[in-house]
Enzyme design. Structure first.
Site, PDB file in Angstrom:
ATOM      1  CE  LYS A 178      41.213  15.243 121.105  1.00 54.40           C
ATOM      2  NZ  LYS A 178      41.980  16.457 120.859  1.00 54.40           N
ATOM      3  CE  LYS A 196      40.871  14.238 117.201  1.00 52.92           C
ATOM      4  NZ  LYS A 196      41.582  15.273 117.852  1.00 52.92           N
ATOM      5  CB  CYS A 256      48.420  19.591 123.276  1.00 52.45           C
ATOM      6  SG  CYS A 256      47.518  19.393 121.740  1.00 52.45           S
ATOM      7  NE  ARG A 296      46.774  14.993 123.938  1.00 58.58           N
ATOM      8  CZ  ARG A 296      47.937  15.619 124.050  1.00 58.58           C
ATOM      9  NH1 ARG A 296      48.373  16.004 125.232  1.00 58.58           N
ATOM     10  NH2 ARG A 296      48.679  15.861 122.989  1.00 58.58           N
TER      11      ARG A 296
HETATM   12  C1  PBG Z   1      44.648  18.702 119.853  1.00 58.60           C
HETATM   13  C2  PBG Z   1      44.217  17.755 118.793  1.00 58.60           C
HETATM   14  C3  PBG Z   1      44.640  16.441 118.544  1.00 58.60           C
HETATM   15  C4  PBG Z   1      44.016  16.048 117.355  1.00 58.60           C
HETATM   16  C5  PBG Z   1      43.208  17.106 116.948  1.00 58.60           C
HETATM   17  N1  PBG Z   1      43.330  18.150 117.860  1.00 58.60           N
HETATM   18  C6  PBG Z   1      45.619  15.583 119.241  1.00 58.60           C
HETATM   19  C7  PBG Z   1      45.375  15.083 120.588  1.00 58.60           C
HETATM   20  O1  PBG Z   1      44.339  15.284 121.195  1.00 58.60           O
HETATM   21  O2  PBG Z   1      46.309  14.455 121.087  1.00 58.60           O
HETATM   22  C8  PBG Z   1      44.194  14.729 116.643  1.00 58.60           C
HETATM   23  C9  PBG Z   1      43.921  14.728 115.175  1.00 58.60           C
HETATM   24  C10 PBG Z   1      44.440  13.556 114.423  1.00 58.60           C
HETATM   25  O3  PBG Z   1      44.913  12.555 114.992  1.00 58.60           O
HETATM   26  O4  PBG Z   1      44.376  13.618 113.191  1.00 58.60           O
HETATM   27  N2  PBG Z   1      44.339  18.357 121.150  1.00 58.60           N
END
Ligand code: PBG
Length: 323
Positions: free
Chosen positions: A195, A248, A122, A217
């Site tokens: 996630k 996460k 991304c 997403r």
């Molecule tokens: C990449 C990614 C993201 C985060 C970690 N790896 C952003 C997303 O998925 O939009 C978020 C980390 C954070 O908010 O500290 N895909």
């Protein structure tokens, strides 16, 4: 037997007594410090919504790494912001991409510092989605090829651990096979397995310049309403070869961390994400929360819920407080 025989306050009477019976203890080695790397020299650009965090050029990044080493922090995780983005995320898997350059520089100067890389597209796509767009949606199987190429390029540059965060189906298996085929059987995979499609990534997207240009997403990241699905995601990632699992965000998902801890024997990581950091910092700046206590309490609770490893923008502060 109850009161007055039992008085729970006896063991809370002094700090010495409390530390004797404390069940959960934090150590700097559990923390992973996220860092954002950009091209250039002498760049140290503060991220507006994340005070104390910066987009750093490699020379400045090395200073942060030196600090992380001297504070005894467990490791760092790298995110790259390339000069140019395109439809194919080519910067994500370029041999001389910004993350690949950063890994080489860090390994040259701090060979013992554990370097984890976020494997995702991304930050590298012109549209800000995590993979190839076909008919308005991210195409799973083509994206696996990009992810495998990115993970391999990180391992070749010297990364100690690769951490896919894209939420494509089958990415752990694809990355494992690609690494093994190229002689990197020893490189572990930390899978961002559970996630969620979370609002709490907002500040990160400013930091990484990775906000999706259309849509969101939710066709690949998980629905915050689901927990059984998280267990299934984690089980599948283990079957595909994940060495460690991540949940996460962290604080709103402590139940998921606990379930993961109880269900699976592997190390569990949790990511205290940008929005969690920014909420605490905003309250601190308003004088509504005590900075140090908010840091230690939030991290202690994430650890208590079952996370062995915590990715946190507070890594340096917390290490100092514990030191
Ligand atoms: C990449 C990614 C993201 C985060 C970690 N790896 C952003 C997303 O998925 O939009 C978020 C980390 C954070 O908010 O500290 N895909």
């Amino acid at each position: 037997m109850a009161f007055p025989v039992h008085r729970k306050r006896r063991l809370r009477a002094s700090e010495a007594m409390r530390s004797l019976v404390r069940e959960t203890k934090l150590a700097p080695t559990q923390f992973i410090y996220p860092l954002f790397v950009v091209p250039g020299k002498g760049v140290r650009k503060e991220i507006g919504s994340m005070p104390g965090n910066y987009q750093l050029s490699v020379d400045e990044l090395l200073k942060e790494c030196a600090e992380a080493v001297s504070l005894g922090i467990g490791g760092i995780i790298l995110f790259g912001i390339p000069d140019a983005k395109d439809e194919f995320a080519s910067g994500a898997y370029a041999e001389d991409g910004i993350v690949q350059q950063a890994i080489r520089a860090i390994k040259n100067e701090h060979p013992k510092l554990l370097v984890i890389t976020d494997v995702c597209n991304c930050e590298y796509t012109s549209h800000g989605h995590c993979g190839k767009i076909v008919d308005g949606d991210v195409d799973n199987d083509t994206t696996l090829e990009w992810l495998s190429a990115a993970a391999l390029s990180h391992a070749q540059a010297g990364a100690d651990i690769v951490a896919p965060s894209d939420m494509m189906d089958g990415r752990v298996g694809a990355i494992r096979k690609c690494l093994d085929d190229h002689g990197f059987q020893k490189t572990p995979i930390l899978s961002y397995a559970a996630k969620y499609a979370s609002v709490f990534y907002g500040p990160f997207r400013e930091a990484a310049e990775s906000a999706p240009q259309f849509g969101d997403r939710r066709s690949y990241q998980m629905d915050p309403a689901n927990s059984r699905e998280a267990l299934h995601e984690m089980q599948l990632d283990l079957e595909e070869g994940a060495d460690m699992l991540m949940v996460k965000p962290a604080m709103p998902y402590l139940d998921i961390i606990r379930m993961a801890r109880e269900e699976f024997p592997v190390p569990i990581a949790a990511y205290q994400v940008s929005g969690e950091f920014s909420m605490i910092m905003a309250a601190v700046r308003n004088g509504w929360l005590d900075h140090n206590r908010a840091i230690l309490e939030s991290l202690t609770c994430i650890h208590r819920a079952g996370a062995d490893i915590i990715l946190t923008y507070f890594a340096k502060d917390a290490a100092r407080l514990l030191g």
